[in-house]
Design a protein around this motif. Sequence first.
Motif, PDB file in Angstrom:
ATOM      1  N   GLU A  85      13.119 -24.684 -29.184  1.00 21.49           N
ATOM      2  CA  GLU A  85      13.142 -23.521 -30.076  1.00 21.49           C
ATOM      3  C   GLU A  85      14.547 -22.929 -30.171  1.00 21.49           C
ATOM      4  OE1 GLU A  85      10.989 -19.171 -30.821  1.00 21.49           O
ATOM      5  OE2 GLU A  85      10.322 -20.451 -29.163  1.00 21.49           O
ATOM      6  N   ILE A  86      15.232 -22.807 -29.032  1.00 16.75           N
ATOM      7  CA  ILE A  86      16.581 -22.230 -29.053  1.00 16.75           C
ATOM      8  C   ILE A  86      17.540 -23.123 -29.818  1.00 16.75           C
ATOM      9  CG2 ILE A  86      18.575 -21.585 -27.640  1.00 16.75           C
ATOM     10  CD1 ILE A  86      16.635 -20.671 -25.481  1.00 16.75           C
ATOM     11  N   THR A  87      17.573 -24.413 -29.489  1.00 19.23           N
ATOM     12  CA  THR A  87      18.514 -25.320 -30.158  1.00 19.23           C
ATOM     13  C   THR A  87      18.163 -25.495 -31.632  1.00 19.23           C
ATOM     14  OG1 THR A  87      17.179 -27.202 -29.372  1.00 19.23           O
ATOM     15  CG2 THR A  87      19.132 -26.619 -28.087  1.00 19.23           C
ATOM     16  N   GLY A  88      16.874 -25.641 -31.919  1.00 17.54           N
ATOM     17  CA  GLY A  88      16.452 -25.857 -33.300  1.00 17.54           C
ATOM     18  C   GLY A  88      16.762 -24.678 -34.202  1.00 17.54           C
ATOM     19  N   ARG A  89      16.553 -23.471 -33.700  1.00 19.23           N
ATOM     20  CA  ARG A  89      16.817 -22.289 -34.523  1.00 19.23           C
ATOM     21  C   ARG A  89      18.303 -21.933 -34.534  1.00 19.23           C
ATOM     22  NH1 ARG A  89      13.594 -17.219 -34.182  1.00 19.23           N
ATOM     23  NH2 ARG A  89      14.766 -17.046 -36.124  1.00 19.23           N
ATOM     24  N   ALA A  90      18.997 -22.151 -33.422  1.00 20.39           N
ATOM     25  CA  ALA A  90      20.421 -21.816 -33.364  1.00 20.39           C
ATOM     26  C   ALA A  90      21.240 -22.688 -34.307  1.00 20.39           C
ATOM     27  CB  ALA A  90      20.942 -21.957 -31.931  1.00 20.39           C
ATOM     28  N   GLN A  91      20.825 -23.937 -34.501  1.00 18.71           N
ATOM     29  CA  GLN A  91      21.601 -24.814 -35.371  1.00 18.71           C
ATOM     30  C   GLN A  91      21.503 -24.406 -36.845  1.00 18.71           C
ATOM     31  OE1 GLN A  91      20.311 -28.831 -35.757  1.00 18.71           O
ATOM     32  NE2 GLN A  91      18.212 -28.298 -36.245  1.00 18.71           N
ATOM     33  N   ASN A  92      20.470 -23.624 -37.171  1.00 20.74           N
ATOM     34  CA  ASN A  92      20.298 -23.178 -38.560  1.00 20.74           C
ATOM     35  C   ASN A  92      20.515 -21.679 -38.743  1.00 20.74           C
ATOM     36  OD1 ASN A  92      19.498 -25.720 -39.756  1.00 20.74           O
ATOM     37  ND2 ASN A  92      17.567 -25.517 -38.650  1.00 20.74           N
ATOM     38  N   VAL A  93      20.871 -20.990 -37.660  1.00 21.51           N
ATOM     39  CA  VAL A  93      20.888 -19.527 -37.715  1.00 21.51           C
ATOM     40  C   VAL A  93      21.913 -18.979 -38.704  1.00 21.51           C
ATOM     41  CG1 VAL A  93      22.532 -19.218 -35.810  1.00 21.51           C
ATOM     42  CG2 VAL A  93      20.841 -17.442 -36.282  1.00 21.51           C
ATOM     43  N   PHE A  94      23.065 -19.633 -38.844  1.00 20.17           N
ATOM     44  CA  PHE A  94      24.079 -19.142 -39.779  1.00 20.17           C
ATOM     45  C   PHE A  94      23.690 -19.459 -41.215  1.00 20.17           C
ATOM     46  CE2 PHE A  94      26.582 -20.135 -35.850  1.00 20.17           C
ATOM     47  CZ  PHE A  94      26.772 -18.828 -35.465  1.00 20.17           C
ATOM     48  N   LEU A  95      23.040 -20.594 -41.432  1.00 19.69           N
ATOM     49  CA  LEU A  95      22.587 -20.946 -42.783  1.00 19.69           C
ATOM     50  C   LEU A  95      21.456 -20.025 -43.229  1.00 19.69           C
ATOM     51  CD1 LEU A  95      22.515 -24.858 -42.554  1.00 19.69           C
ATOM     52  CD2 LEU A  95      24.259 -23.429 -43.608  1.00 19.69           C
ATOM     53  N   GLU A  96      20.520 -19.752 -42.328  1.00 17.70           N
ATOM     54  CA  GLU A  96      19.369 -18.920 -42.686  1.00 17.70           C
ATOM     55  C   GLU A  96      19.755 -17.466 -42.938  1.00 17.70           C
ATOM     56  OE1 GLU A  96      16.722 -19.450 -39.439  1.00 17.70           O
ATOM     57  OE2 GLU A  96      16.023 -21.438 -40.095  1.00 17.70           O
ATOM     58  N   ASN A  97      20.861 -17.026 -42.334  1.00 19.61           N
ATOM     59  CA  ASN A  97      21.286 -15.635 -42.489  1.00 19.61           C
ATOM     60  C   ASN A  97      22.561 -15.523 -43.324  1.00 19.61           C
ATOM     61  OD1 ASN A  97      19.477 -13.903 -40.516  1.00 19.61           O
ATOM     62  ND2 ASN A  97      19.968 -15.812 -39.446  1.00 19.61           N
ATOM     63  N   ALA A  98      22.728 -16.446 -44.273  1.00 18.28           N
ATOM     64  CA  ALA A  98      23.940 -16.471 -45.100  1.00 18.28           C
ATOM     65  C   ALA A  98      24.128 -15.155 -45.862  1.00 18.28           C
ATOM     66  CB  ALA A  98      23.875 -17.644 -46.074  1.00 18.28           C
ATOM     67  N   ASN A  99      23.066 -14.639 -46.459  1.00 20.94           N
ATOM     68  CA  ASN A  99      23.181 -13.383 -47.228  1.00 20.94           C
ATOM     69  C   ASN A  99      23.582 -12.216 -46.335  1.00 20.94           C
ATOM     70  OD1 ASN A  99      22.479 -14.600 -49.643  1.00 20.94           O
ATOM     71  ND2 ASN A  99      20.288 -14.259 -49.325  1.00 20.94           N
TER      72      ASN A  99
END
Length: 264
Positions: A85-99
């Motif tokens: 969960e940590i690695t999977g979400r951290a790898q996308n965290v900047f893309l998901e919060n782009a706005n």
Amino acid sequence: MANILRSLWEYRGFIIGSVKREFQSKYRNSLLGAAWTVLNPLAMILVYTVIFSQVMRAKLPGIDSTFAYSIYLCAGVLTWGLFAEITGRAQNVFLENANLLKKLSFPRLCLPVTVVANALLNFAIVFGLFTLFLILSGNFPGLAYLALLPVLMILVVFAIGLGITLGVLNVFFRDVGQFFGIFLQFWFWLTPIIYPISILPEAARSLMSLNPMLGIMTACQGILVTGQWPIWKSLLPVTLLAVLLCVLGMRLFRKHAGEMVDEL
């Protein structure tokens, strides 16, 4: 590092609010609401216990206990779930919060910290139920249970170091996230979670020693199944790797923080 910690502390309200919003949004418009946080893991524990201990009569080599394999499986799956969960979400965290990154000015590391906080909250609920099961079934490991804390700390540091590194790379090379999702599936099956390492041939065990998750999984399963304290020396390689990944991830983040916003 002191400046980073100070910035995160100043924005603790933002982090706590983000964790709270995500937890609430997960169960919004649900009749049972937050009760699902208990029902889902409870169902998983019951299924593993009934299927493997009562129906399949699965046994661990050298351990004569009805629930040994079920505890072994839950220990591995729950611990791996925290890592994934940590690695999977951290790898996308900047893309998901782009706005959010484009519109607001705040310490960008608040986002990975929020990921870790959410993952730990979910894990605490699930693992709390599992601990209750161990107590009620008479399989609580005793004082060795306290050793889980440093082992899980190593896992979290390793996961966030890897996650931040992948998260920065994923902003510039979107294939990184896709590749890691596939790699994570292979990594799961190449880690002794479903099966004990003792059933593997000697050559396979030697290759398995290269897996950084081996020491963590072996430690958690040993604590929870047999009440055995970890061999701390076996956790030294993954601890060093975790520190190196955190340093690498922070350097990449600090170097490319400005470029990331433009790339997003």
